[in-house]
Write a protein that holds these residues in place. Structure first.
Motif, PDB file in Angstrom:
ATOM      1  N   MET A   1      41.188  51.155  21.802  1.00  0.00           N
ATOM      2  CA  MET A   1      40.566  50.103  22.271  1.00  0.00           C
ATOM      3  C   MET A   1      41.471  49.286  22.664  1.00  0.00           C
ATOM      4  O   MET A   1      42.434  48.629  21.601  1.00  0.00           O
ATOM      5  N   PRO A 154      33.930  41.606  19.073  1.00  0.00           N
ATOM      6  CA  PRO A 154      33.952  41.702  18.055  1.00  0.00           C
ATOM      7  C   PRO A 154      32.836  40.687  17.440  1.00  0.00           C
ATOM      8  O   PRO A 154      33.388  40.045  17.392  1.00  0.00           O
ATOM      9  N   ILE A 194      29.670  50.055  18.618  1.00  0.00           N
ATOM     10  CA  ILE A 194      30.361  51.316  18.842  1.00  0.00           C
ATOM     11  C   ILE A 194      30.941  51.763  19.250  1.00  0.00           C
ATOM     12  O   ILE A 194      32.349  52.561  19.519  1.00  0.00           O
ATOM     13  N   GLU A 195      30.816  50.941  20.848  1.00  0.00           N
ATOM     14  CA  GLU A 195      31.418  50.915  22.172  1.00  0.00           C
ATOM     15  C   GLU A 195      32.904  50.952  21.642  1.00  0.00           C
ATOM     16  O   GLU A 195      33.848  50.717  22.856  1.00  0.00           O
ATOM     17  N   CYS A 196      33.119  49.559  20.856  1.00  0.00           N
ATOM     18  CA  CYS A 196      34.433  49.043  21.052  1.00  0.00           C
ATOM     19  C   CYS A 196      35.394  48.832  19.103  1.00  0.00           C
ATOM     20  O   CYS A 196      35.794  48.406  19.161  1.00  0.00           O
ATOM     21  N   HIS A 197      34.856  50.006  19.050  1.00  0.00           N
ATOM     22  CA  HIS A 197      35.337  50.319  17.791  1.00  0.00           C
ATOM     23  C   HIS A 197      34.894  48.781  16.809  1.00  0.00           C
ATOM     24  O   HIS A 197      36.023  49.062  15.772  1.00  0.00           O
ATOM     25  N   ALA A 198      34.318  48.797  16.489  1.00  0.00           N
ATOM     26  CA  ALA A 198      33.298  47.510  15.989  1.00  0.00           C
ATOM     27  C   ALA A 198      31.951  48.200  14.993  1.00  0.00           C
ATOM     28  O   ALA A 198      31.220  48.938  15.798  1.00  0.00           O
ATOM     29  N   ARG A 199      32.087  46.725  14.068  1.00  0.00           N
ATOM     30  CA  ARG A 199      30.438  46.641  13.308  1.00  0.00           C
ATOM     31  C   ARG A 199      29.920  46.542  14.172  1.00  0.00           C
ATOM     32  O   ARG A 199      28.499  47.117  14.945  1.00  0.00           O
TER      33      ARG A 199
END
Length: 215
Positions: A1, A154, A194-199
């Motif tokens: 990302m 995020p 999920i799409e940006c590697h965050a909770r």
């Protein structure tokens, strides 16, 4: 990302067609920005709901979503669902907003939003704020118009939870709606996370973005 910073953010513009649009679409982002930048100026414009219960809800809500900010909110009385028929009034309000501020960031609806009020306001913002970073927020709805966003903010667990609490607390007039619940708000935030590697995250469309890679 890939992460890109926006530089100094001293002035923010946030617009919505209805009371609660800004909070639903970008409430977590506003909480994050305002906590990180005490005293940031936020000029907010809402086209409908003025003069009644909805305006009172909006004023209390945005005060909570913009902690420590210099918040300047205008709520108009255009009829809900009739924005295209009141184009001139809406355009004048957007142009007046543009005249009084030079924002570093604009939060606005998406130009492809299925709701005619959201879409109309988005189109007006395109003509008034031509040389600004405009992040276009999303609002889940029956029409199923959610797309593939390209920008994400995020959200920490605490911010995501606080956003949902504030939405429930400050907009009691909307609690009867079947889509207005914790699962809907946190569910979309979880998917965008999920799409940006965050909770959790809020997602935005970006029409234009100018880079300064050599600065």
């Amino acid at each position: 990302m890939i992460g890109l910073g926006a530089g100094p953010l001293d002035r923010i513009v946030a617009v919505g067609a209805h009371c609660d649009d800004i909070a639903i679409g970008a409430g977590g982002t506003l909480l994050t920005l305002c906590r990180a930048r005490p005293g940031v100026r936020v000029d907010a414009l809402v086209l409908s709901g003025g003069g009644g219960e909805r305006e009172q809800e909006e004023r209390a809500a945005l005060d909570a979503f913009c902690p420590g900010a210099d918040l300047r909110l205008t709520v108009l009385k255009l009829p809900d669902g009739r924005m295209p028929a009141h184009w001139e009034e809406a355009k004048a309000a957007v142009e007046e907003l543009r005249e009084r501020t030079e924002p570093d960031l604009v939060l606005a609806p998406r130009t492809d939003d299925a709701h005619q009020d959201h879409r109309g306001l988005a189109e007006l913002m395109t003509t008034a704020f031509r040389d600004h970073l405009v992040l276009r927020y999303e609002i889940a709805k029956w029409d199923g118009d959610l797309g593939r966003p390209v920008a994400y903010q995020p959200l920490s667990l605490e911010i995501a939870e606080r956003k949902v609490r504030l939405l429930q607390e400050h907009y009691p007039s909307q609690r009867h709606r079947p889509w207005y619940d914790r699962e809907a708000f946190l569910g979309l935030a979880r998917i965008r996370g999920i799409e940006c590697h965050a909770r959790y995250a809020e997602a935005f469309a970006v029409t234009k973005l100018t880079l300064n890679l050599g600065g």
